[in-house]
Each structure stands twice: as structure tokens, then as C-alpha cells.
Enzyme design. Structure first.
Site, PDB file in Angstrom:
ATOM      1  N   THR A  63     -17.162 -31.730 -24.823  1.00 25.83           N
ATOM      2  CA  THR A  63     -16.333 -32.666 -25.253  1.00 25.83           C
ATOM      3  C   THR A  63     -15.002 -32.004 -24.647  1.00 25.83           C
ATOM      4  O   THR A  63     -14.621 -30.734 -24.986  1.00 25.83           O
ATOM      5  CB  THR A  63     -16.326 -32.841 -26.643  1.00 25.83           C
ATOM      6  N   ARG A  73       0.839  -1.297   0.219  1.00 26.10           N
ATOM      7  CA  ARG A  73      -0.334   0.035   0.145  1.00 26.10           C
ATOM      8  C   ARG A  73       0.851   1.180   0.052  1.00 26.10           C
ATOM      9  O   ARG A  73       1.846   1.056   0.802  1.00 26.10           O
ATOM     10  CB  ARG A  73      -0.892  -0.010   1.382  1.00 26.10           C
ATOM     11  N   ARG A  84     -28.086 -30.618   6.857  1.00 27.50           N
ATOM     12  CA  ARG A  84     -27.698 -29.210   7.362  1.00 27.50           C
ATOM     13  C   ARG A  84     -27.918 -28.137   6.203  1.00 27.50           C
ATOM     14  O   ARG A  84     -28.054 -28.502   5.358  1.00 27.50           O
ATOM     15  CB  ARG A  84     -26.387 -29.051   7.957  1.00 27.50           C
ATOM     16  N   VAL A 110      -8.554 -17.215   2.041  1.00 27.10           N
ATOM     17  CA  VAL A 110      -8.329 -18.073   1.165  1.00 27.10           C
ATOM     18  C   VAL A 110      -8.779 -18.209  -0.452  1.00 27.10           C
ATOM     19  O   VAL A 110      -8.052 -18.889  -1.365  1.00 27.10           O
ATOM     20  CB  VAL A 110      -9.017 -19.605   1.683  1.00 27.10           C
ATOM     21  N   MET A 136     -16.289 -13.379  -0.755  1.00 21.44           N
ATOM     22  CA  MET A 136     -15.774 -11.809  -1.067  1.00 21.44           C
ATOM     23  C   MET A 136     -16.652 -11.265  -2.082  1.00 21.44           C
ATOM     24  O   MET A 136     -17.350 -11.848  -3.042  1.00 21.44           O
ATOM     25  CB  MET A 136     -14.226 -11.830  -1.442  1.00 21.44           C
ATOM     26  N   ASP A 162     -12.821 -10.143  -7.479  1.00 17.34           N
ATOM     27  CA  ASP A 162     -14.121  -9.704  -7.547  1.00 17.34           C
ATOM     28  C   ASP A 162     -14.913  -9.304  -8.751  1.00 17.34           C
ATOM     29  O   ASP A 162     -16.096  -9.345  -9.101  1.00 17.34           O
ATOM     30  CB  ASP A 162     -14.496  -8.337  -6.829  1.00 17.34           C
ATOM     31  N   HIS A 167      -6.952 -41.169 -19.923  1.00 19.02           N
ATOM     32  CA  HIS A 167      -8.293 -40.711 -19.511  1.00 19.02           C
ATOM     33  C   HIS A 167      -8.667 -39.946 -18.196  1.00 19.02           C
ATOM     34  O   HIS A 167      -9.807 -39.524 -18.052  1.00 19.02           O
ATOM     35  CB  HIS A 167      -9.434 -41.938 -19.311  1.00 19.02           C
ATOM     36  N   ARG A 223      -8.296 -15.892  -2.278  1.00 15.81           N
ATOM     37  CA  ARG A 223      -7.145 -14.812  -3.148  1.00 15.81           C
ATOM     38  C   ARG A 223      -5.941 -15.633  -3.410  1.00 15.81           C
ATOM     39  O   ARG A 223      -4.977 -15.453  -4.256  1.00 15.81           O
ATOM     40  CB  ARG A 223      -6.761 -13.507  -2.187  1.00 15.81           C
ATOM     41  N   GLY A 262      -7.444 -35.327 -27.402  1.00 14.24           N
ATOM     42  CA  GLY A 262      -7.887 -34.266 -28.214  1.00 14.24           C
ATOM     43  C   GLY A 262      -8.201 -34.771 -29.533  1.00 14.24           C
ATOM     44  O   GLY A 262      -8.640 -33.797 -30.406  1.00 14.24           O
TER      45      GLY A 262
END
Length: 781
Positions: free
Chosen positions: A529, A100, A203, A301, A210, A168, A662, A303, A575
Site C-alpha cells: 500500500t 582527483r 531480440r 548515465v 557499472m 556501486d 491517484h 552516475r 496516506g
């Protein structure tokens, strides 16, 4: 925030091909970080910007500790080399530090920063940060001449190019900011883990993510995990939302659900501006419903951690485009920001984006929430509309008498189940009966068809593979049986989710309409795919998950070379003939080469690659990574390349090979694939509903659809989801090799080669142009 500085004593001119690595151009390039809040992917942007700067002949500098380092100068500004960024790609956070800086907010501090830049002849900045950091950089640019006057110095103008780094995704003008996808990966991993606990104990879990001013993370998380409710600052819930929430949770339990998930953005508020917290919601649910309720605040966590493949590729592409923008900059060029629109890199005026971002805050503070959602951009608005369609709505009592069948075709891939879930629930909300077809076209021919309800697809969003089952067989050999079952089960339209077999089979059904009238029904193919080889779509469901699997595996493979040194790994990817996975994984993992069918190579190219690796072993980076698409060349197999490299590298490096197989098709779907599948499933049902209204025979409920536009592929093309007739796509398809004849990602391959330090020409004939983000469409200006 990162800043890239370029000295233009002899500014290079824009050409169709830039100079090679041996260029003698004399411009300077420095890199600075002034970022207050970190995100994954920043190092990938630094790496790309530095290396492309060096590629174009620049002398590159790091500025350590952000704006503070720029103000303090001295040892904070140091030369950057090719090898100094070699370990950055897979690291989270920022290697060169950030801090900062209150000093830069003052005129005196900016004057010191200008003095340090002038000493090095720096007159250009590339900024990676949020709107505050970018605005500060633009102010610095605006004051540049005044600051130099204070220093009794004369110099040319200051150019600025920005890249947005923020988990964000709160900066208007770009679909995704660097770091957002990685943050979603962290969130979804935790939500999946919590969901198993909630399922076991019946539950209700409330999770805070964030997003103090932007609800993107919360919104996409809700879509990706099938949450029961989401609170975001852009769209506070209506009055009496407490009753609505409790009613919805009760309804879900009544349908057999054993858990409830509620997502809360940290900046969530109600219509009166009162904050809505996890504790607020927990108290409500516990007291009114008596549910066993828990809260989890994810915090920082989100970030951290290793950047996702998407963030690495996004940051790398933005870094390249930022350098190109500086090459073209003139005194009249406004400060611009490099943004993502669909799969395209675009340039937007920096301060226009900042203004629209501020307009969102203004709209929210004034209670104009619909405007706030629109100002966030199309991507945010589409996510919000999808969420509204899937939540807060009861299936209608009146039925439409329409039967829609869904089947999965081809190899299984992550995200298929999310598309099925979305299609089933949207269909039920439209009043349709939804039919599940098991085992693809085989199941359609054998009558393996049954109704599927709301609770039947509960929890499918986060499950990999194909719960419906899938096979590679095509309908051509059993078309009569298929037509009989379409009539027997009164199927009015089809949703076919799958790979190239889904595309080919859909086309065969269209061609068989002349013989079987029962096949004259609307159908839509949703590409799913890992190969990403379906004509009509830039992306396929499942490819992002496979790409992350390959990238993370390559990270682990590279780590094993850290101790042994002088080792080259040859990795084979899936591929088919499509080189998408090999190319994109090569960029995301920092590969030295990626061999694919679409970019033919010879024994001479292999020789060049070996020589490249021999030279690399002389540097501090004593390891190599080679990716090979499984069908890139019939003769140059993985074993052949391994043996060739092993023979030619004797005494310099040794080799190891790895066929991933696979494992690339398995695993839980990534946030992108969950969200993409959810939107594709929804859009397909809405399109079929409208199409049925056009093609039913009046006087009787009997569908007759035989026009080309009644059988389409739903795909993402550049910036939008579009429907394209199967018959039209036939002309742009290479059926022998199961490929579209034109593939957008091939233009990305030169970037991968440049970042690997190959001396090649970079075609810049199709450069991004400056676009505008402020449009007068009734939105706040």
C-alpha cells in the site's frame, strides 16, 4: 568525498536535547569534497550536514574542489550559510566541486592540508566517499600529530566521521550507499525502454552496468527486471556456463517469451579470471542460437540525474548522524562511518569496514566466492539467494499436490505484480499448483479462481497496478461463500497481498476459523500500500514508488516558483490517516512543513508556519512548500490552509494549491519496490511450504491449521523480514484510524523541521552506538 571539520575550543557536551538555532556555542564546522567519482545524493548530504552543524551553533565552511582544495587552501575554503545549500537537495553531482588529488597522497601534500586546517582551528573531519577516500582520511588522522610537529604547531586530536557515497554499493558494513538507489533508477528506466523494443522484435539484449569490483547494481537490476541471466564478479558462473546459458535462453523462448535480457557487471569474470564482456556474450548467443542480439553499455548515465527520494532521505539522515557522532567524539573514539542497516542508522569502525571490503577482493582473487558473497553483507547475500531461486532452475516433474492461492486486496499499488510473479514462480519451482484469484476477497467468494503458470506472469515485475485486479471489500459478509470455494478449489493456503483491508480481512478469516473449518489453512499477508500503514512492517510495497512520484512532482512545482518568486505551494498527499508519505516527501523535497494526523497541530502552529515563511521571503530563497496529509485534520482542510496562508501572506507571498490524487498510486514500480516485492513473494511461499509440513493431518492430505502462528504478516522490522501472527498485531493496531500504534518514522520528523530552520529541540536520547562489522563466523578475518 566530503569532509566536515569541527573546531572544539569549547566542545559541546552530549545532551538529551541539543541547543537551538540561537545557540552561542563557538565551534567551527567546515565541509570539504574530495570525491573522484560522483553520485546522486551527495548534495543532500552536504545540505543536511551544513544545516545541522549551523543548528548546533557551528560556524560552517565549504572546501571546494575536494582534497585538492584542502591542499591548496585560500579561496577554496569558504564560509557556508543556510541559504547557500537551499538549492542543493534535488541536484545531482556536487555543487561545490570535486577533483582527483595526487598531492594528498604525498606526505608533503597532507602537511599543506594540515596547515590550512590549523589556520582555521579545524580538528574534525566528516568524509563522504568510497573506501579509498575514507582510508586516506584515516591516514590523515593517524599522522595528524606528526604533521603538526612538522609545522611546529600544537593542537588537539583529529576526529573523523565518514559517510559512504558510491553508486556501486561496494562498501561493506552498510546495506546501501548514497547514490546506489538513484543509479538503479537510471538503469531500470533504460531497461524498461529496451524491453519494449526487445519484445516487439523478439531480440536478446545484453546490458553492461557499472560495478568493476562489486555486482550489486547488476544483481538488483536482474531481480528488478526479471533478467534471464546475470554476470557479477563475486560469483563467476560455473564451468561450461555457455551451454547452461544457451539452454536457459532456449527454454525461455520455448515457454513463449519474446525477449531475453542478460545483465553484465563491468567487472564480470569467469572461474579462471577471464573477463566476460557484452561482446563475448553477444558472440556466443548469436553464433550458437542465431538470436537477433543487441548490446548496450550504459556508462556514466548511471552516475547522473536527479537523486531519488530514497537517496535524499538516506543522505539527510546520515548527515545528521555524522554531526551527532562528531559532537560525541573523544580522542579515544576511532574513526567511524555512518551506515544503514535496515531502516536504522548505525556507526561502524571505519577501518573495520575498509578491511572487510578488502577481504572481499582477497576472497574473489583466491576463488572463495561463497565467502565473497557473505562478506558483502546480508542484503547482498539475500539478493543473490533470491536470484538463484528464480533463475537457472527447471520446475520439478514431481508435483507436491499443494494448491496455493494468491489475491490482491485494497487499492492497487506499484510492486504488487512483482510479488505475485515471484510467489507464482517460486511456488511452481516447489512443485505446487498456483491459483490466481481475481478481484480480491470478492473473487474468492465468487469463485473467480484459475491456475496460473510460469509464462502467465512473464514481464509482471515492471508493471504497475494490479493485473489480478483488486477490491476494498472485506470477507466478513461472504465468509460462507469463501469457505465453500476454498473447499471446492482445494486451496491449502493463501497469500494475501494488499493494504489495510488485506490485514483486516486476514484477521477476520482467522476469527472465522471457529465456525468454518475450511478456513483452518495457513495464510500470509504481504503489506502492499502507498500509505505504509500496515502493522508488523516498517515498509510496504508501493510506498517507495509513491514517495518518488510526490518528490518529483514537488520538484517541478518548486521550479515554477523560481521565476515568479514569493510563492508558497500547498500540496495534499495520500496516506489516509498515516503521515508517512507527507513526512518523507517533506524531507526529500525540502518542505517547510508537513501536516499529519500523528503529530497534532493547532491554529497557533499554522500561525508560526506563516511567520516562518514571511521571514523566509526576506532571504534569497523566496518560495515555500507545505505538504498536508489528506486526513491530518478534519477542520484544517487543504482549502482552509490555502485560504489562511493566502490571507496572512498578502503583500508578502501568494499561494497555490495542488491535490496530487491517484497519480500517487500509478506508474511503474521503483527498483526498491520491485526488489522488495520479489523477495517478499519468495519468502512467503517458502514459509507456507514449511508451515504446511507442520499442520497437515497424517494419514490423509488434509490441512488443519488453527494456531496463531499459522496466519501471519510478513514484514520488514528494522533489519530483517519477519513473520508475526495477525492476532498479536491486533493489539498494536488503531483500527479506527487504520494505523499501527507505534511508527518508527515519526522519529525522523524533527530532522525535517531542523532542516527547514525551525527552532526546536532535537531529542538525541536514542543515539546510534558504535557497532562492529567483523564477526568470527568462519569468514575471512
Amino acid at each position: 568525498m566530503y569532509l566536515l571539520h569541527v573546531f572544539q575550543a569549547t566542545p559541546p557536551k552530549q545532551q538529551h536535547c541539543t541547543s537551538s538555532l540561537s545557540s552561542s556555542k563557538t565551534w567551527l564546522l567546515s565541509l570539504l569534497i574530495c570525491y573522484e567519482l560522483l553520485c546522486s545524493g551527495m548534495n543532500a548530504a552536504v545540505r543536511a550536514t551544513v544545516r545541522v552543524g549551523l543548528y548546533t551553533g557551528a560556524k560552517v565552511f565549504f572546501v571546494h574542489e575536494g582534497y585538492q582544495g584542502l591542499v591548496d587552501g585560500g579561496d577554496n575554503i569558504r564560509p557556508a550559510t543556510w541559504e547557500s545549500v537551499s538549492m542543493m537537495l534535488q541536484l545531482g553531482g556536487t555543487v561545490i566541486g570535486s577533483a582527483r588529488c595526487q598531492d594528498f597522497r604525498t606526505r608533503e601534500g597532507r602537511t599543506k592540508a594540515a596547515c590550512n586546517l590549523v589556520k582555521l582551528g579545524i580538528t574534525n573531519l566528516c568524509v563522504i566517499g568510497g573506501d579509498g577516500s575514507l582510508t586516506g582520511a584515516n591516514q590523515f588522522r593517524t599522522e595528524w600529530k606528526e604533521l603538526l610537529a612538522d609545522l611546529a604547531k600544537s593542537s588537539s586530536h583529529l576526529n573523523i566521521v565518514g559517510m559512504v557515497g558510491s553508486i556501486d554499493n561496494d562498501f561493506c558494513g552498510t546495506d546501501m550507499t548514497i547514490g546506489t538507489d538513484s543509479a538503479l533508477h537510471r538503469i531500470i528506466e533504460i531497461v524498461d525502454a529496451i524491453a519494449t523494443t526487445a519484445q516487439s522484435h523478439q531480440r536478446t539484449f545484453i546490458l553492461e552496468v557499472m560495478g568493476r569490483h562489486c555486482g550489486y547494481l547488476a544483481l538488483v537490476t536482474a531481480l528488478a527486471c526479471g533478467a534471464d541471466w546475470v554476470f557479477i564478479p563475486e560469483m563467476p558462473p560455473e564451468d561450461e556456463w555457455e551451454e547452461h546459458l544457451c539452454r536457459r535462453l532456449t527454454d525461455q523462448r520455448g515457454r513463449g517469451s519474446r525477449l531475453n535480457i542478460i545483465i553484465v557487471a563491468e567487472g564480470a569474470i569467469d572461474r579462471r579470471g577471464k573477463p566476460i564482456s557484452c561482446d563475448t556474450v553477444k558472440e556466443l548467443v548469436s553464433k550458437r542460437l542465431g538470436f537477433d542480439t543487441r548490446t548496450t553499455i550504459l556508462g556514466h548515465v548511471q552516475r547522473g540525474g536527479t537523486p531519488s527520494a530514497f537517496d535524499r532521505i538516506l543522505a539527510s539522515r546520515m548527515g545528521v548522524e555524522a554531526v551527532m557522532a562528531l559532537l560525541e567524539a573523544t580522542p579515544e573514539t576511532p574513526a567511524c562511518v555512518v551506515s544503514l542497516s535496515g531502516n536504522m542508522a548505525v556507526r561502524l569502525p571505519l577501518m573495520e569496514c575498509v578491511q572487510v571490503t578488502k577481504d572481499v577482493t582477497t576472497a574473489m582473487s583466491e576463488g572463495r566466492f561463497d565467502d565473497a558473497v557473505k562478506l558483502r553483507g546480508k542484503s547482498f547475500e539475500n539478493n543473490w539467494n533470491t536470484y538463484k531461486m528464480l533463475a537457472h532452475v527447471h520446475p520439478p516433474d514431481t508435483k507436491s499436490n499443494i494448491n496455493i492461492a494468491i489475491l490482491n486486496v485494497g487499492a492497487p499499488c506499484a510492486g504488487m505484480n512483482a510479488a505475485v510473479r515471484s510467489a507464482v514462480r517460486i511456488g511452481l519451482l516447489q512443485g505446487h499448483q498456483m491459483l490466481a484469484v481475481h478481484d480480491g476477497y470478492d473473487g474468492l467468494a465468487k469463485g473467480m479462481i484459475e491456475p496460473i503458470g510460469w509464462s502467465g506472469v512473464a514481464g509482471w515485475t515492471g508493471k504497475g497496478g494490479s493485473i489480478l485486479g483488486t477490491k476494498r471489500s472485506l470477507p466478513q459478509e461472504c465468509m460462507e461463500e469463501i469457505s465453500l470455494n476454498i473447499s471446492k478449489f482445494n486451496i491449502h493456503c493463501l497469500i494475501i497481498i494488499g493494504g489495510f483491508e488485506a490485514f483486516t480481512g486476514g484477521l477476520q478469516m482467522v476469527q472465522a476459523r471457529e465456525k468454518y473449518e475450511e478456513l483452518c489453512i495457513p495464510l500470509v499477508v504481504i503489506p502492499a500500500t502507498v500509505s505504509n500503514n500496515i502493522p508488523g512492517s516498517d515498509f510496504s510495497i508501493g510506498a517507495d514508488t509513491a514517495l518518488n512520484t510526490i518528490t518529483m512532482t514537488c520538484d517541478r512545482i518548486k521550479q515554477s516558483a523560481a521565476g515568479t518568486k514569493r510563492r508558497v505551494f500547498i500540496v495534499e498527499t495520500m496516506g489516509g490517516y498515516c503521515g508517512y508519505l507527507a513526512t518523507m516527501a517533506g524531507m526529500a523535497s525540502g518542505a517547510d512543513a508537513a501536516y499529519i494526523y500523528e503529530d497534532p497541530f493547532s491554529i497557533h502552529d499554522l500561525e508560526v508556519n506563516v511567520e516562518h515563511l514571511v521571514e523566509k521571503m526576506k532571504t534569497t530563497v523566496k518560495r515555500g512548500l507545505i505538504l498536508r496529509n489528506e486526513k491530518c485534520n478534519t477542520n484544517y482542510t487543504t482549502d482552509f490552509i490555502f485560504n489562511l496562508y493566502s490571507e496572512e501572506g498578502k503583500g508578502v507571498f501568494d499561494c497555490r494549491k495542488n491535490v496530487l490524487g491517484h497519480m500517487q498510486q500509478g506508474g511503474t514500480p521503483s527498483p526498491f519496490d520491485r526488489n522488495f516485492g520479489t523477495k517478499m513473494g519468495m519468502k512467503s511461499v517458502l514459509w507456507l511450504t514449511d508451515k504446511l509440513k507442520e499442520c497437515y493431518r497424517h494419514g490423509e492430505w488434509r490441512i488443519f491449521a488453527n494456531s496463531p502462528d499459522s496466519a501471519c504478516v510478513l514484514g520488514m522490522k528494522k533489519r530483517a523480514l519477519v513473520f508475526q501472527p495477525l492476532t498479536e498485531l491486533k493489539e498494536v493496531t488503531d483500527f479506527e484510524h487504520r494505523l499501527p500504534k507505534i511508527q518508527w518514522w515519526l522519529k525522523v520528523r524533527p530532522i525535517m523541521k531542523i532542516l527547514a530552520k525551525y527552532d526546536i529541540s532535537l531529542d538525541t536520547s536514542e543515539i546510534a552506538t558504535m557497532e562492529h562489522v567483523i564477526k568470527k563466523k568462519g569468514l575471512v578475518q
